[in-house]
Scaffold this active site. Structure first.
Site, short mmCIF file in Angstrom:
data_model
loop_
_atom_site.label_atom_id
_atom_site.label_comp_id
_atom_site.label_asym_id
_atom_site.label_seq_id
_atom_site.Cartn_x
_atom_site.Cartn_y
_atom_site.Cartn_z
CG ASP A 1 -41.65 7.71 9.19
OD1 ASP A 1 -42.31 8.61 9.78
OD2 ASP A 1 -40.69 7.98 8.45
CD GLU B 1 -39.68 11.91 15.79
OE1 GLU B 1 -39.01 12.95 15.64
OE2 GLU B 1 -40.02 11.46 16.89
C1 NOJ Z 1 -38.92 16.62 13.81
C2 NOJ Z 1 -38.70 15.21 13.41
O1 NOJ Z 1 -37.93 14.56 14.34
C3 NOJ Z 1 -38.08 15.16 12.04
O2 NOJ Z 1 -37.81 13.86 11.67
C4 NOJ Z 1 -39.05 15.79 11.11
O3 NOJ Z 1 -38.53 15.81 9.81
C5 NOJ Z 1 -39.41 17.20 11.56
N1 NOJ Z 1 -39.83 17.22 12.93
C6 NOJ Z 1 -40.49 17.78 10.68
O4 NOJ Z 1 -41.67 17.04 10.78
C1 NOJ Z 2 -35.20 13.37 14.03
C2 NOJ Z 2 -35.20 12.00 13.46
O1 NOJ Z 2 -36.02 12.03 12.30
C3 NOJ Z 2 -35.73 10.98 14.42
O2 NOJ Z 2 -35.56 9.70 13.88
C4 NOJ Z 2 -35.01 11.07 15.74
O3 NOJ Z 2 -35.61 10.20 16.65
C5 NOJ Z 2 -35.03 12.48 16.27
N1 NOJ Z 2 -34.53 13.41 15.29
C6 NOJ Z 2 -34.17 12.60 17.52
O4 NOJ Z 2 -32.83 12.34 17.21
#
Ligand code: NOJ
Ligand code: NOJ
Length: 499
Positions: free
Chosen positions: A212, A215
């Protein structure tokens, strides 16, 4: 938390207002603006100038390949200096909107250059070796793939990139330019837009391994499907424009299949973020901001999961209700902007079960800037949509949305509305519903103002108990989301206040 504005920003505001893209003509005022409106509008406009610069600074930053987009400049705690295909696509789609709207030729030249470089860079990262091909989530700023452990594939990215580049290519075509380099119908994989459309067409239903947008979850996701649908619909239109009718028919077939499958996301009371769950974070609440972000980024003006639909409104109401009581900072009901007290609504997060604090996982997650701006934008787009429809059919979902404006913010109605009734444009009830929805949207805009640094700087998140910026500073997506919300606000304001 915001200081007074300078002459430069007043000039910039004037330029921005002059360039406001949506022209609703000379509309009659439907309501008088509240006393705080000028202070909030001034903040929104000066922040827009700051945010546009924030976006532009993160595209092709020094030391990186032209056309790469850093999610944020920070290289540690958190390490966000990567080209995330999703963040970049959302951002350059926004920039393409600026390009289409501006009448300032030097601004246009800047936007055009960023977009052209982004198209070239996008083609490079499509062709380098990477963990999941066109589904790979992120790349280094030199165009090589990130090969560490990551939640791949993320199939919204290629779809969003196609949407952003189709928008740009249409602009170029309108200027009489040849865009065959971006879409070559003779070869499925040799041009950037065509390659993405083929990827989406062939993979949207491949499996439930895709991650999703946050991520963290594997399955089939509402946001991803909605942006894939948009890519297929706009891809089909564009393929026809490019003399590729066979591909257009194939993309339309995919669009129809996606559309027909979307009912599976409706639980009966909320739009589910994920179906065919296949591992990762579990969300028993089923509340997730990706649903209304999908509406903002991917809905077309065709009534399908548009912001005024019952399902979307029901989902929004639950999101607001849940987050309103989740964070300590949400007990504040006003903020001060230029010595004026402005009412605020709740700061909103990604989903209630979130444990990412901007740097690491393990604690209660925080509210996010781009999500709170997004909720403001939902309100503004609701106004534009109702206005365009020329009527409001008050279903139970609409009534629940309006009732929440009263129960949460004390926004009262002197014209009562009732479930089952339709209020036509020009009626007192219609006008009051629009005006109160504007007040609702401004609650979120003012919330963003409250936690934005006095100089305009934004972060990814705000600490849930102190309200200070947390996580990635200067997040590209936060800035883009503000500009997008501000543009929708300007259009809604014309409808409601006549200016
Ligand atoms: C980095 C991801 O971009 C973020 O969305 C996520 O919550 C954390 N890693 C932990 O999995
Ligand atoms: C974490 C977010 O969850 C993700 O959607 C995004 O792509 C990355 N940060 C980078 O901004």
């Amino acid at each position: 938390m915001k200081s007074s504005i300078s002459i430069t920003s007043i000039l910039a505001i004037a330029a921005f207002v002059a360039g406001t893209p949506v022209d609703h003509g000379s509309l009659a005022k439907r309501a008088a603006a509240p006393p705080f409106n000028t202070a909030l509008t001034n903040w929104v406009n000066s922040e827009t100038t700051y945010a546009k610069n924030g976006v532009l600074a993160n595209i092709s930053p020094s030391g990186a390949s032209a056309g790469s987009v850093q999610a944020a400049p920070s290289t540690s705690n958190p390490d966000y200096r990567y080209h995330w295909v999703r963040d970049a696509g959302i951002t350059l789609h926004e920039v393409s909107g600026w390009l289409n709207a501006t009448s300032d030729s030097s601004a246009a030249a800047v936007y055009n250059k960023k977009l052209a470089d982004y198209a070239t860079f996008s083609r490079t990262i499509q062709t380098v070796s990477s963990p999941s091909g066109l589904g790979t989530a992120k790349f280094y700023m030199d165009g090589t793939a990130y090969t560490g452990p990551w939640c791949n594939p993320q199939r919204d990215g290629a779809a969003m990139r196609a949407v952003s580049l189709i928008s740009y290519a249409r602009y170029l075509k309108s200027q009489g330019k040849d865009v065959t380099q971006y879409y070559d119908g003779k070869s499925p994989t040799s041009s950037v837009i065509k390659a993405d459309l083929e990827y989406v067409a062939n993979n949207w239903n491949a499996d439930s391994q895709g991650c999703d947008i946050w991520e963290e979850v594997r399955g089939n996701h509402f946001y991803t499907r909605m942006i894939q649908r948009r890519a297929m619909i706009e891809g089909a239109q564009f393929a026809n424009q490019m003399g590729d009718p066979g591909a257009a028919a194939w993309y339309n077939t995919q669009a129809t299949a996606i559309t027909n499958g979307m009912d599976a996301f409706w639980s009966g009371s909320i739009i589910l973020p994920t179906i065919n769950y296949n591992g990762g974070v579990s969300k028993p609440s089923n509340i997730d901001a990706q649903v209304f972000l999908a509406v903002l980024h991917a809905s077309l003006e065709d009534g399908f999961y548009t912001v005024d639909s019952d399902r979307v409104l029901a989902t929004i109401v639950q999101h607001i209700a849940k987050f309103n009581s989740m964070y300590a900072i949400n007990t504040a009901t006003t903020t001060t902007i230029a010595s004026t007290s402005v009412p605020v609504g709740p700061a909103l997060g990604r989903y209630p079960e979130d444990t990412y604090n901007g740097y690491e996982s393990g604690q209660q997650g925080n509210p996010w800037t781009l999500i709170t701006s997004g909720m403001a934008e939902c309100h503004y787009r609701l106004i534009s949509t109702w206005s365009k429809n020329g009527k409001i059919v008050v279903t139970q979902a609409v009534a629940n949305f309006l009732n929440q404006l009263t129960s949460l913010y004390g926004i009262t109605f002197s014209n009562s509305y009732s479930v089952g009734s339709t209020y036509g444009s020009g009626s007192a009830t219609f006008n009051e519903i629009l005006a109160n929805t504007m007040l609702g949207g401004d609650r979120y805009m003012a919330r963003v103002a409250r936690h934005t640094d006095a100089n305009g700087k934004m972060w990814e998140e705000w600490n849930l108990s102190t309200g200070f910026g947390q996580g990635a500073p200067d997040l590209t997506w936060s800035y883009g989301a503000h500009v997008s919300a501000a543009t929708s606000r300007a259009a809604a304001s014309k409808i409601v206040y006549g200016a």
